[in-house]
Design an enzyme around this catalytic site. Structure first.
Site, PDB file in Angstrom:
ATOM      1  N   TYR A 226       0.840  -1.216   0.000  1.00 51.01           N
ATOM      2  CA  TYR A 226       0.000   0.000   0.000  1.00 51.01           C
ATOM      3  C   TYR A 226       0.868   1.257   0.000  1.00 51.01           C
ATOM      4  O   TYR A 226       1.443   1.640   1.024  1.00 51.01           O
ATOM      5  CB  TYR A 226      -0.952   0.017   1.200  1.00 51.01           C
TER       6      TYR A 226
ATOM      7  N   HIS B 182      -0.182 -11.978   0.830  1.00 55.21           N
ATOM      8  CA  HIS B 182      -1.028 -11.054   0.070  1.00 55.21           C
ATOM      9  C   HIS B 182      -1.421 -11.610  -1.302  1.00 55.21           C
ATOM     10  O   HIS B 182      -2.381 -11.147  -1.905  1.00 55.21           O
ATOM     11  CB  HIS B 182      -0.259  -9.726  -0.113  1.00 55.21           C
TER      12      HIS B 182
ATOM     13  N   PRO C  82     -15.575  -4.322   3.340  1.00 56.56           N
ATOM     14  CA  PRO C  82     -16.842  -4.467   4.076  1.00 56.56           C
ATOM     15  C   PRO C  82     -17.895  -3.450   3.637  1.00 56.56           C
ATOM     16  O   PRO C  82     -19.088  -3.685   3.850  1.00 56.56           O
ATOM     17  CB  PRO C  82     -16.429  -4.234   5.533  1.00 56.56           C
ATOM     18  N   LEU C  83     -17.445  -2.345   3.032  1.00 51.68           N
ATOM     19  CA  LEU C  83     -18.387  -1.316   2.577  1.00 51.68           C
ATOM     20  C   LEU C  83     -18.502  -1.323   1.049  1.00 51.68           C
ATOM     21  O   LEU C  83     -18.919  -0.332   0.459  1.00 51.68           O
ATOM     22  CB  LEU C  83     -17.929   0.066   3.079  1.00 51.68           C
TER      23      LEU C  83
ATOM     24  N   GLY D  63     -16.942   1.555  -0.517  1.00 48.54           N
ATOM     25  CA  GLY D  63     -17.601   2.856  -0.327  1.00 48.54           C
ATOM     26  C   GLY D  63     -19.038   2.882  -0.809  1.00 48.54           C
ATOM     27  O   GLY D  63     -19.835   3.699  -0.367  1.00 48.54           O
TER      28      GLY D  63
HETATM   29  N1  LIG Z   1      -6.046  -8.324  -1.370  1.00 46.90           N
HETATM   30  C1  LIG Z   1      -6.141  -7.825  -0.156  1.00 46.90           C
HETATM   31  O1  LIG Z   1      -5.514  -8.287   0.753  1.00 46.90           O
HETATM   32  C2  LIG Z   1      -7.075  -6.655   0.093  1.00 46.90           C
HETATM   33  C3  LIG Z   1      -7.924  -6.191  -0.920  1.00 46.90           C
HETATM   34  C4  LIG Z   1      -8.803  -5.175  -0.607  1.00 46.90           C
HETATM   35  C5  LIG Z   1      -8.799  -4.599   0.665  1.00 46.90           C
HETATM   36  N2  LIG Z   1      -7.943  -5.050   1.627  1.00 46.90           N
HETATM   37  C6  LIG Z   1      -7.926  -4.497   2.992  1.00 46.90           C
HETATM   38  O2  LIG Z   1      -9.274  -4.286   3.406  1.00 46.90           O
HETATM   39  C7  LIG Z   1      -9.473  -2.910   3.740  1.00 46.90           C
HETATM   40  C8  LIG Z   1     -10.893  -2.502   3.449  1.00 46.90           C
HETATM   41  O3  LIG Z   1     -11.239  -2.671   2.087  1.00 46.90           O
HETATM   42  P1  LIG Z   1     -11.346  -1.432   1.099  1.00 46.90           P
HETATM   43  O4  LIG Z   1     -10.649  -0.264   1.711  1.00 46.90           O
HETATM   44  O5  LIG Z   1     -10.921  -1.886  -0.234  1.00 46.90           O
HETATM   45  O6  LIG Z   1     -12.906  -1.162   0.983  1.00 46.90           O
HETATM   46  P2  LIG Z   1     -14.020  -0.683   2.015  1.00 46.90           P
HETATM   47  O7  LIG Z   1     -13.537  -0.758   3.380  1.00 46.90           O
HETATM   48  O8  LIG Z   1     -15.247  -1.418   1.643  1.00 46.90           O
HETATM   49  O9  LIG Z   1     -14.234   0.843   1.578  1.00 46.90           O
HETATM   50  C9  LIG Z   1     -13.371   1.832   2.071  1.00 46.90           C
HETATM   51  C10 LIG Z   1     -13.670   3.183   1.452  1.00 46.90           C
HETATM   52  O10 LIG Z   1     -15.031   3.587   1.692  1.00 46.90           O
HETATM   53  C11 LIG Z   1     -15.082   4.978   1.979  1.00 46.90           C
HETATM   54  N3  LIG Z   1     -15.580   5.088   3.375  1.00 46.90           N
HETATM   55  C12 LIG Z   1     -15.171   4.355   4.458  1.00 46.90           C
HETATM   56  N4  LIG Z   1     -15.909   4.644   5.541  1.00 46.90           N
HETATM   57  C13 LIG Z   1     -16.812   5.553   5.164  1.00 46.90           C
HETATM   58  C14 LIG Z   1     -17.877   6.220   5.839  1.00 46.90           C
HETATM   59  N5  LIG Z   1     -18.162   5.953   7.114  1.00 46.90           N
HETATM   60  N6  LIG Z   1     -18.620   7.108   5.146  1.00 46.90           N
HETATM   61  C15 LIG Z   1     -18.369   7.349   3.835  1.00 46.90           C
HETATM   62  N7  LIG Z   1     -17.380   6.752   3.137  1.00 46.90           N
HETATM   63  C16 LIG Z   1     -16.608   5.851   3.791  1.00 46.90           C
HETATM   64  C17 LIG Z   1     -13.665   5.507   1.812  1.00 46.90           C
HETATM   65  O11 LIG Z   1     -13.407   5.843   0.447  1.00 46.90           O
HETATM   66  P3  LIG Z   1     -13.898   7.178  -0.310  1.00 46.90           P
HETATM   67  O12 LIG Z   1     -14.116   8.230   0.741  1.00 46.90           O
HETATM   68  O13 LIG Z   1     -12.829   7.487  -1.248  1.00 46.90           O
HETATM   69  O14 LIG Z   1     -15.151   6.743  -0.985  1.00 46.90           O
HETATM   70  C18 LIG Z   1     -12.840   4.286   2.104  1.00 46.90           C
HETATM   71  O15 LIG Z   1     -11.542   4.331   1.575  1.00 46.90           O
HETATM   72  C19 LIG Z   1      -8.378  -2.194   2.939  1.00 46.90           C
HETATM   73  O16 LIG Z   1      -8.129  -0.896   3.419  1.00 46.90           O
HETATM   74  C20 LIG Z   1      -7.235  -3.144   3.113  1.00 46.90           C
HETATM   75  O17 LIG Z   1      -6.661  -2.996   4.401  1.00 46.90           O
HETATM   76  C21 LIG Z   1      -7.100  -6.096   1.356  1.00 46.90           C
END
Ligand SMILES: NC(=O)c1ccc[n+]([C@@H]2O[C@H](COP(=O)([O-])OP(=O)(O)OC[C@H]3O[C@@H](n4cnc5c(N)ncnc54)[C@H](OP(=O)(O)O)[C@@H]3O)[C@@H](O)[C@H]2O)c1
Length: 350
Positions: free
Chosen positions: A85, A154, A233-234, A237
């Site tokens: 990252y 990863h 989880p979201l 977004g």
């Molecule tokens: N291959 C892997 O290992 C892998 C792949 C994916 C993710 N991950 C891990 O999982 C974590 C979570 O997944 P993700 O970040 O992809 O997706 P996510 O948690 O579903 O979505 C995160 C995004 O949603 C928005 N957000 C979060 N909370 C909010 C709120 N309360 N209100 C409004 N907008 C909000 C923000 O983006 P905006 O404000 O820009 O919309 C944020 O960056 C990652 O950070 C990472 O640590 C790992």
């Protein structure tokens, strides 16, 4: 309120039964993180994979640090990052933000992708024992710590035939005290099953949100007493409700280029998923929850092994997401109703 010694989180303002159902332990270890983690992908800032955007665009490091500090205040004690990252940047920011509080939290990072820090580009993958050890040392330096609580592979599609050597290296790192436990970030149940046989394997990290219930991986976790660390989880977004039919994310946002995810297509939220979200909006908002809080509550209601790790870029997002802890899980009836509305009563898949 956080217990400074153990790093465990005590709910305030919730019933005893809700508190009990949000207690978490990593697999078969005695590591007890909060039921909510922070995902630190976006705070790595811009970077590329083979030249294609793989970050979430520009971030403000000072705001990222404030957001992590706020999470600590609100009882969050689990932080998930990766060397990939921002090619090390996320780990540096996390290490800086945790500072002297490092000992009372659970730090998880990942390895397996190679990178050029100067060009901020991911260049391939390497899971050889020598590389894993070097990657681990580099992560420790950037995070400013001498041990990792959780170290995760990863490379989600690494052939199982190559995973045994990785597992052996990870067991050696546990024996040396460099890491406390490990897991695989993969959406493939067969791979997760294989890793689960490792003595100190504690988690599977995989996609889980109400559009992607991942019942096979939850079953694997239950079978092997592992924790499910829940990424996206979201739905990146979309489940927060802030993106509508007219939204278009910028060109340097991974959601504009990544075709592995179904939530956004070319940076536009999927109209079909937005319609589905509308159909369950009222249930998610029950008890005065925000939509994001409802989406996290659905995850906790689906399994008491889950730790969702929503990503963030601002203090306000962390406050909203951490606020979900006080509401606790959706009830079994609410979870069943959401599932039936999204998939029909007999269908657990999207
Ligand atoms: N291959 C892997 O290992 C892998 C792949 C994916 C993710 N991950 C891990 O999982 C974590 C979570 O997944 P993700 O970040 O992809 O997706 P996510 O948690 O579903 O979505 C995160 C995004 O949603 C928005 N957000 C979060 N909370 C909010 C709120 N309360 N209100 C409004 N907008 C909000 C923000 O983006 P905006 O404000 O820009 O919309 C944020 O960056 C990652 O950070 C990472 O640590 C790992």
């Amino acid at each position: 309120m956080t217990n400074q010694q153990t790093g465990t989180f005590q709910q305030t303002g919730t019933s005893p039964s809700t508190s009990a159902s949000l207690a978490r332990r990593l697999g078969r270890t005695d590591i007890e993180p909060s039921a909510l983690g922070l995902g630190c992908w976006a705070i790595g800032g811009p970077f590329t994979m083979f030249g294609q955007p793989d970050g979430w665009g520009e971030v403000n490091d000072e705001e990222s640090v404030r957001a992590i500090r706020r999470a600590l205040d609100l009882g969050v004690t689990f932080f998930d990052t990766a060397d990939a990252y921002g090619t090390g940047h996320s780990e540096r920011v996390l290490g800086r933000a945790l500072g002297a509080d490092r000992e009372r939290v659970v730090v998880a990072t990942k390895f397996g992708y190679t990178y050029d820090e100067e060009r901020r580009d991911l260049t391939g993958s390497d899971t050889s024992p020598a590389y894993v050890r070097r990657a681990c040392e580099a992560s420790l330096r950037r995070l400013g710590t001498d041990y990792l609580d959780l170290y995760q592979l990863h490379v989600g599609d690494l052939p199982v035939s190559e995973a045994l050597a990785v597992m052996e290296t990870l067991e050696d790192l546990v024996a040396a005290g460099t890491i406390r436990a490990y897991g695989w970030s993969t959406d493939d149940a067969e791979r997760a099953e294989f890793f689960a046989s490792g003595t100190n394997c504690a988690v599977v990290q995989h996609d889980l949100n109400l559009f992607r219930p991942a019942t096979d991986l939850l079953a694997t976790c239950a079978r092997h007493d592992l924790t499910s660390v829940d990424r996206t989880p979201l739905a990146m977004g979309l489940l927060t409700g802030k993106y509508g039919a007219g939204s278009q994310l910028p060109a340097d946002d991974v959601r504009t280029v990544a075709t592995w995810q179904p939530w956004f297509d070319g940076g536009r939220p999927s109209p079909a998923l937005l319609a589905k979200l509308d159909g369950v909006r009222e249930i998610l908002r029950s008890g005065g929850r925000s939509l994001a809080q409802g989406a996290l509550a659905w995850i906790w209601g689906s399994s008491d092994r889950t730790i969702p790790i929503p990503g963030f870029r601002t203090v306000a997002q962390v406050e909203d997401n951490a606020g979900a802890l006080a509401h606790g899980p959706l009830t079994p009836a609410q979870v069943a109703e959401v599932n039936a509305l999204l998939r029909g009563p007999d269908d657990a898949s999207v």
